[in-house]
Design a protein around this motif. Structure first.
Motif, PDB file in Angstrom:
ATOM      1  N   CYS A 171       2.417   3.922 -11.262  1.00  0.00           N
ATOM      2  CA  CYS A 171       1.497   5.051 -11.451  1.00  0.00           C
ATOM      3  C   CYS A 171       1.683   5.687 -12.828  1.00  0.00           C
ATOM      4  O   CYS A 171       0.700   6.076 -13.484  1.00  0.00           O
ATOM      5  CB  CYS A 171       1.706   6.086 -10.349  1.00  0.00           C
ATOM      6  SG  CYS A 171       1.232   5.505  -8.700  1.00  0.00           S
ATOM      7  N   ALA A 172       2.932   5.807 -13.276  1.00  0.00           N
ATOM      8  CA  ALA A 172       3.179   6.366 -14.612  1.00  0.00           C
ATOM      9  C   ALA A 172       2.571   5.477 -15.695  1.00  0.00           C
ATOM     10  O   ALA A 172       1.967   5.971 -16.655  1.00  0.00           O
ATOM     11  CB  ALA A 172       4.677   6.531 -14.836  1.00  0.00           C
ATOM     12  N   LEU A 207      -1.157   5.912 -15.892  1.00  0.00           N
ATOM     13  CA  LEU A 207      -1.516   7.130 -16.623  1.00  0.00           C
ATOM     14  C   LEU A 207      -1.375   6.933 -18.126  1.00  0.00           C
ATOM     15  O   LEU A 207      -2.212   7.396 -18.910  1.00  0.00           O
ATOM     16  CB  LEU A 207      -0.640   8.291 -16.148  1.00  0.00           C
ATOM     17  CG  LEU A 207      -0.833   9.625 -16.878  1.00  0.00           C
ATOM     18  CD1 LEU A 207      -2.275  10.105 -16.752  1.00  0.00           C
ATOM     19  CD2 LEU A 207       0.137  10.666 -16.348  1.00  0.00           C
ATOM     20  N   LEU A 215       0.364  11.320 -10.503  1.00  0.00           N
ATOM     21  CA  LEU A 215       0.259  10.419 -11.656  1.00  0.00           C
ATOM     22  C   LEU A 215      -0.951   9.498 -11.519  1.00  0.00           C
ATOM     23  O   LEU A 215      -1.706   9.291 -12.482  1.00  0.00           O
ATOM     24  CB  LEU A 215       1.536   9.588 -11.791  1.00  0.00           C
ATOM     25  CG  LEU A 215       2.804  10.338 -12.212  1.00  0.00           C
ATOM     26  CD1 LEU A 215       4.016   9.427 -12.122  1.00  0.00           C
ATOM     27  CD2 LEU A 215       2.662  10.881 -13.630  1.00  0.00           C
ATOM     28  N   ALA A 216      -1.137   8.947 -10.323  1.00  0.00           N
ATOM     29  CA  ALA A 216      -2.269   8.050 -10.106  1.00  0.00           C
ATOM     30  C   ALA A 216      -3.590   8.799 -10.245  1.00  0.00           C
ATOM     31  O   ALA A 216      -4.552   8.293 -10.849  1.00  0.00           O
ATOM     32  CB  ALA A 216      -2.168   7.408  -8.719  1.00  0.00           C
ATOM     33  N   ALA A 258      -4.139  11.519 -12.018  1.00  0.00           N
ATOM     34  CA  ALA A 258      -4.340  11.812 -13.437  1.00  0.00           C
ATOM     35  C   ALA A 258      -4.800  10.565 -14.192  1.00  0.00           C
ATOM     36  O   ALA A 258      -5.624  10.655 -15.117  1.00  0.00           O
ATOM     37  CB  ALA A 258      -3.041  12.351 -14.039  1.00  0.00           C
ATOM     38  N   ALA A 259      -4.282   9.400 -13.795  1.00  0.00           N
ATOM     39  CA  ALA A 259      -4.692   8.148 -14.439  1.00  0.00           C
ATOM     40  C   ALA A 259      -6.165   7.860 -14.179  1.00  0.00           C
ATOM     41  O   ALA A 259      -6.900   7.426 -15.084  1.00  0.00           O
ATOM     42  CB  ALA A 259      -3.830   6.997 -13.927  1.00  0.00           C
ATOM     43  N   ARG A 315      -8.213  10.307 -16.279  1.00  0.00           N
ATOM     44  CA  ARG A 315      -8.133   9.932 -17.696  1.00  0.00           C
ATOM     45  C   ARG A 315      -9.034   8.736 -17.984  1.00  0.00           C
ATOM     46  O   ARG A 315      -9.755   8.721 -18.989  1.00  0.00           O
ATOM     47  CB  ARG A 315      -6.688   9.603 -18.053  1.00  0.00           C
ATOM     48  CG  ARG A 315      -6.486   9.146 -19.498  1.00  0.00           C
ATOM     49  CD  ARG A 315      -5.007   8.885 -19.766  1.00  0.00           C
ATOM     50  NE  ARG A 315      -4.770   8.482 -21.137  1.00  0.00           N
ATOM     51  CZ  ARG A 315      -4.819   7.219 -21.562  1.00  0.00           C
ATOM     52  NH1 ARG A 315      -5.105   6.243 -20.692  1.00  0.00           N
ATOM     53  NH2 ARG A 315      -4.586   6.926 -22.829  1.00  0.00           N
ATOM     54  N   ARG A 316      -8.982   7.740 -17.112  1.00  0.00           N
ATOM     55  CA  ARG A 316      -9.803   6.548 -17.336  1.00  0.00           C
ATOM     56  C   ARG A 316     -11.284   6.873 -17.224  1.00  0.00           C
ATOM     57  O   ARG A 316     -12.107   6.347 -17.975  1.00  0.00           O
ATOM     58  CB  ARG A 316      -9.413   5.461 -16.337  1.00  0.00           C
ATOM     59  CG  ARG A 316     -10.108   4.128 -16.579  1.00  0.00           C
ATOM     60  CD  ARG A 316      -9.353   2.974 -15.970  1.00  0.00           C
ATOM     61  NE  ARG A 316      -8.045   2.808 -16.595  1.00  0.00           N
ATOM     62  CZ  ARG A 316      -7.220   1.794 -16.337  1.00  0.00           C
ATOM     63  NH1 ARG A 316      -7.548   0.888 -15.431  1.00  0.00           N
ATOM     64  NH2 ARG A 316      -6.063   1.707 -16.947  1.00  0.00           N
ATOM     65  N   SER A 355       5.435   3.105 -22.628  1.00  0.00           N
ATOM     66  CA  SER A 355       6.017   2.754 -21.328  1.00  0.00           C
ATOM     67  C   SER A 355       7.403   2.147 -21.501  1.00  0.00           C
ATOM     68  O   SER A 355       8.296   2.372 -20.678  1.00  0.00           O
ATOM     69  CB  SER A 355       5.104   1.772 -20.588  1.00  0.00           C
ATOM     70  OG  SER A 355       3.877   2.364 -20.251  1.00  0.00           O
TER      71      SER A 355
END
Length: 660
Positions: free
Chosen positions: A6-7, A10, A57-58, A60-61, A64-65, A272
């Motif tokens: 998940c990180a 993001l 985190l997921a 927010a990802a 963001r996408r 990452s």
């Protein structure tokens, strides 16, 4: 490995290989950050906290996408790579699958095909206790993960507990810390080590201009070789249950896959990699040396070839990831810095060896250690493939930075064999406790990918020179040659190596050479669970199976460490002198202050070395039953109340002790 995945989502990482390489170390980093956050807000660390962080985190990802896609034109149709490239890659993928299968069979078979099998090594017993402490208390801060007293959480020591954060969270779901620790050991070492080797090899191949099918083929060779080698994973489990260091080595291998790709990897991958570097360091701080030496040599040679402009490019690419790694790992590094002096002061148990013997041990991948004390057995066939591959790289003058790394670690290992812990290399090896298997493992980490790349390049060279083989058919022939080599290896010497590895794991799990925890301990623990009152403690020696009291039932024991804890002198003071409580007021004071109401003694505890024992309290070269637990008959207020085989439980009357 969901938190790390998940990180990375993001951050914006794309490509499945990067997730395979970095999700595990990123998960450790996320778990550590979650522990800090829960401590700051007064919440409990565990599965729920990690799940919440992962969902955030997921989410927010996804947001963001979605924002990045808004306003963009729909992407055109992506052309597919020709089958001449993609289909031969399946051979390499199949080889990776075979290597991972060998890893699973080796470890799960050694555990007796059950994740519930108790590990018997003393370090593994401690890993169970720390993981159980995390699961029971919800403590997640790095400075509070290894208390001497599980009842009060006091007298904490530094212990690299990144692995234990994950194990404790998983234990809250499974309800069984043994299953959780064994499952994660299987995942992160049994599967993770060969998978990380495959990722590193593929990344090195692509970073140095190899075709994709060659890269995947080399990755398959590395995966199979690493799965059948005795070191690092199996030896570290066999010779001490050194799980955090073993996990860190696997995590470092995945991190290196990203770092060696610094020229072609996206910024998201490198960021990452910074988070993953922190995760590896949190799992075991020796990762700083593993990654520092390996990446340092690689980058120096890689950059020097192209001049100062390339140096600036490398600094720009890696500065942000390095800063992120330092920031996330800083709490662990600050706390761990207090243990540096103790770690680097360990004396090596390795004897001085002649140079020829040292070189031979390193080149032939001898077993060594407790399995083969005289190093009379070696994994010669694996060594032929690895050394042969290295010679191919030397002959073709390719992968020079990688060859420099292998040469550097080879020199350090040979120096260690000839003059263990001394000279300039001794500064490096001291961070690995001057321990032979820990130092020697570094060579496998870089030697296997290098050898695998050489084998793949040799196969491609041979395919090009076979008669009637056209250019379009070369990838197919290369894949076929690699599969033939690996098949011959796996059905022949590789199978034998895997059997040796399985038996080595079994000697610490399913069919142990020595026993700490057995049915006697479980019976005594079940009995005590119905009799120990709140606030009472059980005096024990952690060298036997008594830690099962806490692991299985949450009963507070005085000792979790086999030799006691320097942070709490009462631990080893009681081990050495309990029987003198009738005449020693200091012992009586310890017993009363701790509310010790029970004594647990196993008359057949396995022998253990006493190196590092606080104040040298055992007074002997080997410890079985502590001398303070011997000759107990007739002591006032001490009554045997339960027996199961070699285990005796005593009731200690605090009223009698107070009246002495």
């Amino acid at each position: 490995m969901l938190p790390g995945t998940c990180a990375m989502l993001l951050i914006g990482v794309r490509g499945p290989w990067w997730y395979l390489a970095l999700a595990a170390p990123c998960s450790v980093a996320v778990a550590s950050l979650t522990g800090l956050i829960t401590t700051a807000v007064g919440a409990s660390f565990g599965f729920v906290a990690l799940a919440v962080v992962s969902v955030v985190l997921a989410g927010a990802a996804v947001v963001r996408r979605a924002l990045r896609r808004r306003g963009r034109a729909a992407p055109g149709r992506v052309s597919r790579a020709p089958a001449v490239r993609t289909l031969p890659m399946l051979a390499g993928t199949a080889a990776i699958g075979a290597g991972l299968g060998v890893g699973v069979l080796t470890w799960l078979g050694g555990m007796g095909w059950s994740l519930r099998t108790y590990p018997q090594e003393h370090d593994m017993i401690y890993h169970l206790a720390v993981s159980s402490y995390v699961a029971r208390t919800g403590v997640g801060a790095p400075w509070a993960l290894a208390p001497t007293d599980v009842l009060s959480g006091s007298d904490t020591i530094f212990y690299p507990a990144g692995f234990h954060l994950l194990a404790g969270a998983v234990a809250q779901v499974t309800g069984d810390v043994v299953v959780s620790v064994n499952a994660l050991a299987l995942l992160l070492v049994g599967i993770g080590m060969p998978l990380a080797a495959a990722c590193l090899t593929g990344a090195l191949a692509r970073a140095n201009g190899c075709a994709s099918d060659t890269a995947v083929g080399a990755a398959g060779v590395a995966c199979v070789l690493m799965a059948t080698l005795y070191r690092p994973g199996v030896q570290l489990a066999h010779d001490g249950g050194v799980l955090p260091n073993s996990v860190a080595l696997a995590l470092c291998t995945g991190v290196l896959a990203a770092l060696v790709s610094w020229r072609r990897a996206s910024r998201a991958v490198l960021v990452s990699a910074g988070l993953a570097t922190a995760g590896a360091v949190i799992a075991h701080p020796s990762a700083v040396v593993t990654l520092g030496v390996t990446t340092g040599i690689y980058l120096i040679v890689d950059v020097v070839r192209r001049g100062r402009r390339d140096l600036l490019r490398a600094v720009r690419a890696l500065a942000a990831p390095a800063a992120l790694a330092l920031l996330v790992a800083l709490p662990t590094l600050l706390i761990g810095s207090r243990a540096v002096a103790a770690t680097t002061s360990f004396d090596s148990e390795t004897p001085d060896r002649p140079v020829a013997q040292a070189v031979g041990k390193a080149l032939t991948f001898a077993y060594g250690g407790y399995l083969d004390p005289d190093s009379t057995r070696a994994q010669v066939s694996a060594a032929v493939l690895i050394v042969g591959g290295l010679l191919v790289l030397v002959a073709t003058r390719r992968f020079l930075p990688l060859l420099a790394v292998v040469a550097g670690w080879f020199a350090i290992v040979v120096s260690y064999f000839t003059a263990p812990g001394r000279g300039a290399p001794g500064v490096i090896t001291s961070f690995f406790y001057n321990s032979e298997p820990r130092v020697w493992s570094q060579l496998s980490l870089v030697g296997v990918p290098a050898g695998a790349l050489g084998v793949a390049i040799a196969a491609r060279w041979a395919a090009r020179r076979l008669p009637h083989v056209g250019r379009r058919v070369v990838p197919w022939v290369t894949a076929g040659l690699l599969l033939l080599v690996l098949a011959a290896y796996l059905v022949g010497p590789g199978y034998g190596y895997a059997r040796v590895n399985e038996n080595a794991v079994a000697s610490r799990f399913a069919t142990p050479d020595f026993t700490r925890v057995n049915g006697d301990d479980e019976a005594a623990a079940a009995w005590l669970a119905g009799h120990v009152q709140s606030g009472e403690r059980v005096l024990n020696s952690a060298n036997d199976g008594s830690t099962v009291l806490y692991t299985e039932h949450g009963i507070p024991v005085v000792n979790l460490a086999s030799l006691g804890s320097a942070a709490a002198p009462y631990t080893y003071r009681l081990l050495a002198g309990f029987r003198h409580y009738p005449t020693d007021p200091a012992i009586r004071r310890d017993l009363l202050d701790l509310r010790v109401a029970w004594l647990y003694v196993d008359s057949e505890a396995p022998p253990i070395g006493v190196g590092g024992a606080p104040s040298g309290w055992p007074g002997t070269d080997r410890l079985t039953v502590p001398r303070g637990f011997e000759d107990l008959t007739g002591l006032p207020g001490l009554t045997p109340v339960f027996r199961a085989g070699t285990v005796t439980v005593y009731r200690l009357d605090p009223v009698v002790v107070a009246g002495l």
